[in-house]
Design a protein around this motif. Structure first.
Motif, PDB file in Angstrom:
ATOM      1  N   ALA A 170       0.768  -0.837  -0.138  1.00  0.00           N
ATOM      2  CA  ALA A 170       0.353  -0.216   0.253  1.00  0.00           C
ATOM      3  C   ALA A 170       0.824   0.889   0.075  1.00  0.00           C
ATOM      4  CB  ALA A 170      -1.120   0.398   1.392  1.00  0.00           C
ATOM      5  N   HIS A 171       1.988   1.178   0.707  1.00  0.00           N
ATOM      6  CA  HIS A 171       2.803   2.428   1.301  1.00  0.00           C
ATOM      7  C   HIS A 171       3.652   3.192  -0.998  1.00  0.00           C
ATOM      8  CE1 HIS A 171       5.240   4.735   3.159  1.00  0.00           C
ATOM      9  NE2 HIS A 171       6.192   4.572   2.178  1.00  0.00           N
ATOM     10  N   ALA A 172       3.942   1.381  -1.395  1.00  0.00           N
ATOM     11  CA  ALA A 172       4.380   1.335  -2.780  1.00  0.00           C
ATOM     12  C   ALA A 172       3.208   2.558  -3.700  1.00  0.00           C
ATOM     13  CB  ALA A 172       4.896   0.441  -2.864  1.00  0.00           C
ATOM     14  N   ALA A 173       2.145   1.303  -3.683  1.00  0.00           N
ATOM     15  CA  ALA A 173       1.754   2.085  -4.386  1.00  0.00           C
ATOM     16  C   ALA A 173       0.584   3.246  -4.143  1.00  0.00           C
ATOM     17  CB  ALA A 173      -0.011   1.193  -4.342  1.00  0.00           C
ATOM     18  N   GLY A 206       3.242   2.073 -13.568  1.00  0.00           N
ATOM     19  CA  GLY A 206       1.762   2.111 -13.025  1.00  0.00           C
ATOM     20  C   GLY A 206       1.888   0.438 -12.266  1.00  0.00           C
ATOM     21  N   ALA A 207       3.187   0.353 -10.914  1.00  0.00           N
ATOM     22  CA  ALA A 207       3.609  -0.588 -10.600  1.00  0.00           C
ATOM     23  C   ALA A 207       2.261  -1.009  -9.246  1.00  0.00           C
ATOM     24  CB  ALA A 207       4.964  -0.232  -9.474  1.00  0.00           C
ATOM     25  N   GLY A 208       1.692   0.490  -8.793  1.00  0.00           N
ATOM     26  CA  GLY A 208       0.603  -0.449  -8.344  1.00  0.00           C
ATOM     27  C   GLY A 208      -0.746  -1.485  -7.876  1.00  0.00           C
ATOM     28  N   ALA A 209      -0.736  -1.372  -9.553  1.00  0.00           N
ATOM     29  CA  ALA A 209      -1.502  -2.820 -10.251  1.00  0.00           C
ATOM     30  C   ALA A 209      -0.715  -4.256 -10.126  1.00  0.00           C
ATOM     31  CB  ALA A 209      -2.037  -1.889 -11.331  1.00  0.00           C
ATOM     32  N   LEU A 210       0.110  -3.944  -9.872  1.00  0.00           N
ATOM     33  CA  LEU A 210       1.142  -4.764 -10.116  1.00  0.00           C
ATOM     34  C   LEU A 210       1.795  -5.367  -8.644  1.00  0.00           C
ATOM     35  CD1 LEU A 210       2.918  -4.051 -13.277  1.00  0.00           C
ATOM     36  CD2 LEU A 210       1.335  -5.744 -12.848  1.00  0.00           C
ATOM     37  N   LEU A 211       1.968  -5.192  -7.393  1.00  0.00           N
ATOM     38  CA  LEU A 211       2.846  -4.764  -6.300  1.00  0.00           C
ATOM     39  C   LEU A 211       2.072  -6.756  -6.000  1.00  0.00           C
ATOM     40  CD1 LEU A 211       2.860  -0.870  -5.025  1.00  0.00           C
ATOM     41  CD2 LEU A 211       4.706  -2.773  -5.433  1.00  0.00           C
ATOM     42  N   HIS A 212       0.790  -6.963  -5.722  1.00  0.00           N
ATOM     43  CA  HIS A 212       0.947  -7.839  -4.721  1.00  0.00           C
ATOM     44  C   HIS A 212       1.056  -9.022  -5.834  1.00  0.00           C
ATOM     45  CE1 HIS A 212      -2.662  -7.620  -8.684  1.00  0.00           C
ATOM     46  NE2 HIS A 212      -3.148  -9.200  -8.281  1.00  0.00           N
ATOM     47  N   ARG A 213       0.836  -9.209  -7.022  1.00  0.00           N
ATOM     48  CA  ARG A 213       1.730 -10.190  -8.222  1.00  0.00           C
ATOM     49  C   ARG A 213       3.283 -10.700  -8.023  1.00  0.00           C
ATOM     50  NH1 ARG A 213      -0.677  -8.867 -14.079  1.00  0.00           N
ATOM     51  NH2 ARG A 213      -2.416  -8.737 -13.712  1.00  0.00           N
ATOM     52  N   LEU A 214       4.226  -9.273  -7.249  1.00  0.00           N
ATOM     53  CA  LEU A 214       5.516  -9.438  -7.317  1.00  0.00           C
ATOM     54  C   LEU A 214       5.969 -10.940  -6.499  1.00  0.00           C
ATOM     55  CD1 LEU A 214       6.543  -6.229  -7.899  1.00  0.00           C
ATOM     56  CD2 LEU A 214       6.051  -8.060  -9.393  1.00  0.00           C
ATOM     57  N   PRO A 215       6.964 -12.016  -6.193  1.00  0.00           N
ATOM     58  CA  PRO A 215       7.319 -12.631  -5.523  1.00  0.00           C
ATOM     59  C   PRO A 215       8.225 -11.953  -4.341  1.00  0.00           C
ATOM     60  CG  PRO A 215       8.450 -12.561  -7.324  1.00  0.00           C
ATOM     61  CD  PRO A 215       7.669 -11.782  -7.610  1.00  0.00           C
ATOM     62  N   PRO A 216       8.311 -12.385  -2.912  1.00  0.00           N
ATOM     63  CA  PRO A 216       8.751 -12.380  -2.095  1.00  0.00           C
ATOM     64  C   PRO A 216      10.530 -11.791  -2.811  1.00  0.00           C
ATOM     65  CG  PRO A 216       7.921 -13.738  -1.657  1.00  0.00           C
ATOM     66  CD  PRO A 216       7.822 -13.480  -2.711  1.00  0.00           C
ATOM     67  N   LEU A 223       9.233  -8.947   1.888  1.00  0.00           N
ATOM     68  CA  LEU A 223      10.082  -7.515   0.897  1.00  0.00           C
ATOM     69  C   LEU A 223       9.662  -7.542  -0.916  1.00  0.00           C
ATOM     70  CD1 LEU A 223      11.409  -6.096   3.305  1.00  0.00           C
ATOM     71  CD2 LEU A 223      13.245  -5.849   1.402  1.00  0.00           C
ATOM     72  N   THR A 224       9.469  -6.998  -1.459  1.00  0.00           N
ATOM     73  CA  THR A 224       9.836  -7.044  -3.327  1.00  0.00           C
ATOM     74  C   THR A 224      10.443  -6.194  -4.218  1.00  0.00           C
ATOM     75  OG1 THR A 224       7.858  -5.975  -4.120  1.00  0.00           O
ATOM     76  CG2 THR A 224       7.235  -7.901  -3.105  1.00  0.00           C
ATOM     77  N   ALA A 225      10.369  -6.388  -5.227  1.00  0.00           N
ATOM     78  CA  ALA A 225      11.006  -5.117  -6.423  1.00  0.00           C
ATOM     79  C   ALA A 225       9.942  -4.330  -5.577  1.00  0.00           C
ATOM     80  CB  ALA A 225      11.257  -6.201  -7.958  1.00  0.00           C
ATOM     81  N   GLY A 226       8.662  -4.727  -5.924  1.00  0.00           N
ATOM     82  CA  GLY A 226       8.453  -3.174  -5.868  1.00  0.00           C
ATOM     83  C   GLY A 226       7.919  -2.143  -4.950  1.00  0.00           C
ATOM     84  N   THR A 227       8.434  -2.819  -3.579  1.00  0.00           N
ATOM     85  CA  THR A 227       8.589  -1.982  -2.541  1.00  0.00           C
ATOM     86  C   THR A 227       9.986  -1.466  -2.140  1.00  0.00           C
ATOM     87  OG1 THR A 227       8.152  -4.658  -1.392  1.00  0.00           O
ATOM     88  CG2 THR A 227       6.427  -3.315  -1.609  1.00  0.00           C
ATOM     89  N   SER A 228      10.805  -1.955  -2.996  1.00  0.00           N
ATOM     90  CA  SER A 228      12.277  -1.499  -2.428  1.00  0.00           C
ATOM     91  C   SER A 228      11.970  -0.464  -3.944  1.00  0.00           C
ATOM     92  CB  SER A 228      13.004  -2.811  -3.208  1.00  0.00           C
ATOM     93  OG  SER A 228      12.856  -3.851  -2.059  1.00  0.00           O
TER      94      SER A 228
END
Length: 374
Positions: A170-173, A206-216, A223-228
């Protein structure tokens, strides 16, 4: 109120931040920093109505080629052979540390204008080796102390504080959404100096739409690539003048602190608290915060420690490093450029306060409190 000895940032510019290996990958530290210094000085002369004579150029840099990028930038910017330069390495706090060095010199009595800021060309940084064995970075701490990789340290901090995947996503989005809104509305335009055809930070998307799909990034981790943040190339320049020179951001107070090297991500929190104490103000009195977002978990851990909510509109209101990128040695100065846009360019009244801060590898934090002067 700022004192009559508080130097003033009268101009602030930055390049767009290019993700490592992309649009700015062919530009070295001099080619990144010289154009932004020239434009910032032109802004300062326009704002003050007089010619600016530069006493020194102080640039933060972490992983560059050596050879004193501050001096290289001074020469490349055409400031003349008589203008010296220096380079500051406080890792991700380097851009802020360079600003504080410029402020200290003016406060000490040498009331000449300085250019401060930071630059990082992650794309052209040399490969280092010891005994022929390459390594990605030098140690942040000596033997006998923890010295985790920054990503590992952020995961450890997330686990320690119980900051889960959903909250990080949520923070990254939110960071991306705010940056996209700022980009679309033109709020970055006045601070940017386009380079190599790049006119906007290229990590905003548009990373917000993909964040939930990213592997840890770690088994069982959050942590994921989207939250880094994405490692970036870029530069920022601040023109620092004696008090009374003109409108801008007066530097009220600052702090540099140490913390546990095992948890370097929390460093910004005690630094902010110490800087606010030195300024004699509270978090409630601050209108704008720019805290370098290296990782969502790290950013949230800092906010928790200073008592600010996840979605507080004062914090990185136009998105932070999770969205725009993280050019290590420049990021602290980029944070100040963002404060300059949010407060000075946006017309905030005299007396409005801002804070810029960063957590630093090796277990440190750095923060500065600024105040609008008109």
């Amino acid at each position: 109120m700022p004192s009559e000895r508080d130097p003033v940032i009268v101009a602030a510019r930055r390049t767009p931040i290019g993700t490592r290996g992309r649009a700015l990958a062919a530009l070295d530290v001099g080619q990144l920093s010289a154009p932004v210094i020239r434009v910032a000085l032109a802004d300062a002369e326009s704002a003050t109505g007089s010619r600016v004579e530069v006493a020194d150029v102080l640039l933060g840099n972490c992983m560059g080629p050596g050879g004193n990028p501050g001096r290289i930038a001074a020469l490349a910017a055409g400031l003349g052979t008589h203008v010296p330069g220096a380079t500051v390495d406080r890792q991700c706090g380097s851009g802020l540390a360079a600003l504080l060095d410029a402020v200290a010199a003016i406060r000490a009595g040498d009331e000449r204008v300085r250019v401060a800021g930071g630059v990082e060309s992650a794309s052209t940084a040399p490969v280092r080796s010891v005994g022929g064995v390459p390594y990605e970075r030098a140690p942040f701490a000596p033997d006998g102390f923890p010295d985790p990789d920054m990503t590992r340290a952020a995961q450890d901090l997330a686990a320690l504080d119980g900051i889960g995947r959903e909250r990080q996503d949520a923070h990254a989005a939110r960071s991306h959404a705010r940056a996209r809104a700022a980009l679309d509305s033109g709020r970055f335009d006045a601070e940017l100096v386009p380079l190599a055809g790049l006119r906007a930070d290229d990590a905003i998307g548009g990373a917000g739409a993909l964040l939930h799909r990213l592997p840890p990034l770690f088994p069982g981790g959050t942590l994921t690539a989207g939250t880094s943040t994405r490692i970036g190339d870029g530069a920022a320049a601040l023109v620092v003048a004696p008090a009374g020179t003109g409108s801008g951001l007066a530097v009220r107070a600052s702090a540099v602190v140490g913390c546990d090297p095992a948890l370097p991500g929390i460093g910004a929190a005690p630094a902010i608290q110490a800087a606010l104490r030195a300024a004699g103000v509270t978090t409630a009195e601050v209108a704008a915060f720019e805290i370098v977002e290296a990782f969502a978990a790290q950013s949230l851990a800092v906010l928790d420690r200073i008592g600010i909510g996840d979605d507080d509109p004062r914090v990185c209101a136009d998105g932070g490093a999770l969205a725009i990128g993280h050019p290590w040695g420049a990021s602290g100065a980029v944070a100040v450029v963002r404060l300059f846009s949010r407060l000075v360019r946006a017309g905030a009244s005299a007396g409005t306060l801002g804070v810029a801060a960063a957590s630093v590898g090796g277990g440190m934090g750095i923060a500065v409190v600024v105040e609008v002067v008109r």
